[in-house]
Structures are given as C-alpha cells and as structure tokens.
Design a protein around this motif. Structure first.
Motif, PDB file in Angstrom:
ATOM      1  N   ALA A  10       0.833  -1.200   0.000  1.00  0.00           N
ATOM      2  CA  ALA A  10       0.000   0.000   0.000  1.00  0.00           C
ATOM      3  C   ALA A  10       0.869   1.251   0.000  1.00  0.00           C
ATOM      4  CB  ALA A  10      -0.925  -0.007   1.213  1.00  0.00           C
ATOM      5  N   LYS A  36      -5.585  -0.536   3.789  1.00  0.00           N
ATOM      6  CA  LYS A  36      -4.830   0.721   3.900  1.00  0.00           C
ATOM      7  C   LYS A  36      -5.227   1.689   2.794  1.00  0.00           C
ATOM      8  CE  LYS A  36      -0.807  -1.402   6.142  1.00  0.00           C
ATOM      9  NZ  LYS A  36       0.644  -1.733   6.012  1.00  0.00           N
ATOM     10  N   ILE A  37      -5.486   1.156   1.598  1.00  0.00           N
ATOM     11  CA  ILE A  37      -5.927   1.999   0.483  1.00  0.00           C
ATOM     12  C   ILE A  37      -7.283   2.632   0.799  1.00  0.00           C
ATOM     13  CG2 ILE A  37      -6.756   1.925  -1.900  1.00  0.00           C
ATOM     14  CD1 ILE A  37      -4.567  -0.214  -2.414  1.00  0.00           C
ATOM     15  N   THR A  69      -3.382  -4.773   2.268  1.00  0.00           N
ATOM     16  CA  THR A  69      -3.046  -3.669   1.361  1.00  0.00           C
ATOM     17  C   THR A  69      -4.292  -2.864   1.006  1.00  0.00           C
ATOM     18  OG1 THR A  69      -1.173  -4.869   0.414  1.00  0.00           O
ATOM     19  CG2 THR A  69      -2.136  -3.113  -0.927  1.00  0.00           C
TER      20      THR A  69
END
Length: 396
Positions: free
Chosen positions: A240, A273-274, A270
């Motif tokens: 990320a 977090k995005i 990932t």
C-alpha cells in the motif's frame, strides 16, 4: 466383436481425447489443439461468441471450459482478441470442450484457425461430446475436478488419469494470482477497438490510476485509458505504501482467478490501507471480492459459478436491469456485509451478490465484467462512474 465391426464398416472410432473426472467418470471424444494433458476444474460457459477472449482471460486459470453453444471456432483466431496482457505466458483456460468439430475459419479478421492457435497457446481441445449432458452434470453436482488429455494415437492410462484428477486439491483454497499477475510495473496507453482502425492510442490524460493486477484483462485497461486515465499496472503483492507513493487519483482492483480468501491473505491488508486513505477505488470480479473481504465480509464457493455473456443483473442505483458478462466461481456472501457496505447489484438468475458500494469512503465494486470482452456493453457506464468519483475528489 471389434474385428467383426471393423469388417462391416461400423466400428466405433478410437477416441483421441478424454475427460477423466475425479469420481472416475470418463468422457471420450476427438482431440484438437495442443496434445498433452492438464488438470483443472470443469465449468461451462454460455457465450455464443468471444471464445478467444474467454480462453485467454486470466480469471480462467485452473479451469477447463465447456462451451454450451455447439459451434465454437468457426470464425478462426487473431492477435487482437487476446485478453491476457503477456502474450508469452499462458494466462487462461487449461482446456476447451466443444460439441461440434471445428471447421475452417470464415471471418475477415481471422489470421489462423482455432486448432493452430490452440497449439501455439498450449491449450488442449476436446470435441464430439454431448456438452448438454456435461452441463447438466455440472449444474446438478457442481464443477468437477478433472484431467483433459489429448493423444493423436488414442493411448491413455486411464487409471493414472483418474488418480491425477482425484489427487488435485481443487480451486477452493488455492491462490492462483501468482501465476497471472504482472512481474513488474508497466504503463498502458492502448484504447478501445473500432472497425476499420483497430485499437487506438491515448492523446492525453487527466487522471492517474494505479491498477493492482490480480490477472487483469486488456479491455479493462483499454477502457480506463479511453476514459483519459494515466494507467500504471502494479503486481498483486505491491505494498500500500508503494501504491500511495505514486499519488494516484484512483485505484483499480482487477479481476483474477482462484480462491479470494487465499489471495486475500496478502492482498486484503493492502486494500484496507488503500480504503483508509479514502482514495477512489473501483474493483471488478476478484477485485470486488477482495474489497468485500477488506471490509469484513466473507466469500463462498459456488456450485456451478457464473460463466457467460448473457447474465441479467439489476443495478439498484439506477433501477435498471443489465445483461452482463460473468466469470466467477466464488461469490460475496451478502449476509456478511458490514453496515457501511451497501449491496448495489444482484444477479437475477440466483440472487447472488454482484456489487457493493461503501457509504463512508469513495469505493465500489462489481462481480460482473463491465469491460464486456466478450459480452454486451450495458455496464460500460461504471468506468464513467469511477472517473466522476475521481474528479469529484480532485475538485474538493
């Protein structure tokens, strides 16, 4: 008895290809394409056209495709209808099953026949069987694990093939994304195909999109480029931090093969977090399942899956019914969706979930394939919806 039959001219021809299932069932037919054998999950696809796009769709990795339409291959093959990005690696179906023998190509776009094309791709073909009966079997018992084998001399060790089919663990619990994801970052500028001119090229961009590649199809990237996006594709294991460092206006989560729960072991952290960064995010197929897993939902293995270009889906945001292209063997369990994930699309075949949107951040995803390769273009508007979401954030 066999000698007498030969003398009378009605001897049964020697089978040159077989489909051997894990339960010991053997279906014999005529082989074509690449000689050899391959193990996979047998599914059926109801599309009448677009067999090249289907066979080269990375989402079909680990599967043997049975076409319900009897006449497959008659328009030949060309270099334009391939969906895998890397021409050198075989990303797609492991085998092809059809009812009628393939005839010579008859289409102005054909560059070669299907048989020759399959040989270059290493794909095994089996013809001359009752595909309707096989489809009924799949509908009643689910998608079986099997070995497809082709030997021009018709010599098969059926016991060994049965053991191989029975010993294959199956797609449930299997992460196939490493076999199809990009090996390194790359950019994309090719736009959509038009009669008389072929594929185009971008003449300018206004939005930057990072595509997380779980097995992305070419036409998805073309439609993003057509919409004015500066597209950079990154491997599925990209962190990320590295994705956000590219300062994208939006992030795309691609289609892909295998069990989403397995891929999610490294991809979900990932994606979380995005999503926390509140950057506009759009997912298709496996990308849809990854987004659902990232917000706490669960996925389930389907009995027969959805594979075809004629599936009715209702979009609750527009109240319209669309005919769409489908290719998935897993589905998001709508009962496990959290409060901040609204169901936006539903299959009118079986009521399964086909789309979600998050209420607390700019993110949405669909189970079907709006890039329509092959298939109808009813859902092309979803790319415009993604662009609108990015422009709204940029203007804020």
């Amino acid at each position: 008895m066999q000698d007498q039959a030969k003398q009378q001219g009605w001897a049964r021809p020697v089978a040159t290809a077989v489909l051997v299932m894990a339960d010991g069932t053997v279906i014999e037919g005529v082989g074509f394409g690449a000689p050899g054998k391959a193990v996979g999950e047998v599914c059926f696809n109801t599309a009448m056209t677009g067999y090249q796009e289907v066979l080269t769709d990375p989402s079909y990795a680990g599967q043997i495709v049975t076409f319900t339409f009897p006449h497959i291959g008659n328009v030949g093959a060309n270099d334009e209808d391939i969906e895998t990005v890397d021409f050198e690696r075989v990303h797609g179906a492991r085998g092809l099953i059809v009812q009628a023998p393939v005839t010579g190509p008859s289409n102005f776009r054909a560059q070669t026949g299907l048989d020759a094309w399959l040989k270059t791709r290493g794909i095994i073909g089996l013809a001359g069987i009752d595909t309707r009966a096989l489809t009924v079997l799949i509908r009643e018992k689910g998608m079986p694990n099997a070995v497809i084998a082709y030997d021009p001399d018709g010599k098969f060790d059926l016991d060994a093939l049965k053991a191989e089919a029975a010993g294959w663990p199956g797609i449930d619990g299997m992460d196939l994304v490493p076999d199809v994801t990009a090996q390194q970052d790359y950019g994309w500028t090719e736009t959509t195909w038009r009669l008389g001119s072929g594929y185009g090229a971008q003449d300018g961009t206004r939005l930057k999109v990072v595509a997380l590649d779980f097995g992305v199809k070419r036409n998805i990237l073309r439609l993003l480029a057509e919409a004015g996006c500066d597209v950079k594709v990154v491997p599925a294991t990209t962190s990320a931090e590295d994705i956000l460092a590219l300062k994208p206006d939006g992030i795309f989560l691609s289609n892909g093969p295998g069990d989403p729960a397995e891929t999610g072991k490294y991809a979900v952290p990932t994606i979380r977090k995005i999503l926390e960064a509140k950057i506009p995010t759009f997912g298709i197929c496996l990308g849809h399942q990854m987004m659902a897993l990232a917000v706490g939902a669960k996925t389930v293995k389907m009995n027969q899956g959805h594979h075809g270009a004629n599936h009715p889906v209702k979009d609750f945001t527009t109240h319209k019914v669309e005919i769409v292209s489908m290719n998935h063997g897993f589905a998001v369990d709508p009962e496990t969706l959290p409060a901040n994930a609204v169901e936006t699309h539903k299959s009118l075949f079986d009521g399964s979930n086909c789309g979600i949107a998050l209420t607390d951040r700019p993110a949405f995803s669909v189970q079907h394939h709006p890039e329509a390769s092959p298939g109808p273009q009813d859902s092309h508007y979803l790319f415009a919806r993604f662009v609108e979401m990015m422009e709204k954030r940029r203007a804020a």
